[in-house]
Design an enzyme around this catalytic site. Sequence first.
Site, short mmCIF file in Angstrom:
data_model
loop_
_atom_site.label_atom_id
_atom_site.label_comp_id
_atom_site.label_asym_id
_atom_site.label_seq_id
_atom_site.Cartn_x
_atom_site.Cartn_y
_atom_site.Cartn_z
N LYS A 33 0.84 -1.21 0.00
CA LYS A 33 0.00 0.00 0.00
C LYS A 33 0.87 1.25 0.00
O LYS A 33 0.61 2.19 -0.75
CB LYS A 33 -0.92 0.02 1.24
CG LYS A 33 -1.90 -1.14 1.30
CD LYS A 33 -2.89 -1.01 2.46
CE LYS A 33 -2.25 -1.12 3.83
NZ LYS A 33 -1.76 -2.47 4.17
N ARG A 108 -9.51 0.73 8.72
CA ARG A 108 -9.11 -0.64 9.01
C ARG A 108 -10.16 -1.38 9.82
O ARG A 108 -9.97 -2.55 10.14
CB ARG A 108 -7.82 -0.62 9.81
CG ARG A 108 -6.58 -0.99 9.00
CD ARG A 108 -5.48 -1.06 10.00
NE ARG A 108 -4.24 -1.64 9.69
CZ ARG A 108 -3.19 -1.04 9.14
NH1 ARG A 108 -3.31 0.15 8.63
NH2 ARG A 108 -2.04 -1.64 9.08
N ARG A 148 11.54 -6.46 4.71
CA ARG A 148 11.39 -5.01 4.48
C ARG A 148 12.38 -4.21 5.31
O ARG A 148 12.57 -4.46 6.50
CB ARG A 148 9.96 -4.59 4.83
CG ARG A 148 9.71 -3.10 4.66
CD ARG A 148 8.27 -2.78 4.47
NE ARG A 148 7.44 -3.07 5.63
CZ ARG A 148 6.12 -2.92 5.64
NH1 ARG A 148 5.49 -2.50 4.55
NH2 ARG A 148 5.43 -3.19 6.73
N ARG A 181 11.30 -1.97 10.76
CA ARG A 181 10.23 -1.62 11.68
C ARG A 181 10.11 -2.68 12.77
O ARG A 181 10.23 -3.88 12.50
CB ARG A 181 8.90 -1.54 10.92
CG ARG A 181 8.68 -0.21 10.25
CD ARG A 181 7.50 -0.21 9.35
NE ARG A 181 6.29 -0.83 9.91
CZ ARG A 181 5.11 -0.84 9.31
NH1 ARG A 181 4.99 -0.26 8.13
NH2 ARG A 181 4.07 -1.41 9.86
N ARG A 192 -0.78 -9.22 13.14
CA ARG A 192 -1.34 -8.21 12.23
C ARG A 192 -2.27 -8.86 11.21
O ARG A 192 -3.30 -8.29 10.84
CB ARG A 192 -0.20 -7.44 11.53
CG ARG A 192 0.53 -6.51 12.49
CD ARG A 192 1.90 -6.12 11.99
NE ARG A 192 1.87 -5.19 10.88
CZ ARG A 192 2.91 -4.95 10.09
NH1 ARG A 192 4.07 -5.58 10.29
NH2 ARG A 192 2.81 -4.11 9.10
#
Length: 238
Positions: A33, A108, A148, A181, A192
């Site tokens: 996203k 969300r 990531r 992160r 998540r």
Amino acid sequence: MSSSTIAVEQGRETGSKPQPGPILLLGAPGVGKGTQAKELVKLWGIPQISTGDLLRANVARGTALGRAAKELMGRGELVPDSLVNEMVAARLKEPDAVNGYILDGFPRTLGQAHWLDGRLASEGQVLPVIAVSIQVDYNQLLRRITGRRNCPVCASIYNLFMNPPRRDGFCDVESAALVQRADDTEQVFKERMRAYAGLTAPVVDHYRALGRFAEVDGDRPIAAIAAGIVTAVERLRK
Ligand code: AMP
């Protein structure tokens, strides 16, 4: 090159800025996203509003919101609707959001979706919201999340497996040491994903039922996904 890829390239070359209005980017953690929002910002000249980025900025500044959000985010749980809605309300009032915006990671929950719908209706928005959900399968998401790495200076996003920096551990643009992160671990990813399946999947159904919704395949090169989003938005705006 597909016609929509050409549209993306032409938009960049000519600087033409069609007005897409408010766009919601939906999808599980790691579908891209943020990456796609940045592509669309370049094309449309409207801002990316990432609730994850805004919350992380509050955590970094140690605000009351940041203090309330920090632990929940660290566990991969959602921050309460009332706090997130208030934060989004303040951001939407900024002048750069007047011609539209790309909401990345919001709404969300159904509560957030209903809040946003009510807010847009009360403002008499000229263009109704369009929701685009990016689809990527679970194992691919796991690789994307655990690989990531971000540049703390320019916010460029890399992936150790699929899009590594030229020099291991350092940003190509800023040469800054890349960071991971805190919630990009496998364990937090699973939490998540649980939050996504339980709370965010109904948001997708909500916008699908309203008929202003498109799904795009997120397991393709970045430009091809962006082109898919542009095509979907143009179709839904007709
Ligand atoms: P993201 O960067 O979008 O993956 O978001 C990181 C974390 O911020 C999430 O796991 C949540 O803890 C929190 N967060 C971001 N957006 C929202 C939202 N719209 N509602 C509640 N929590 C959010």
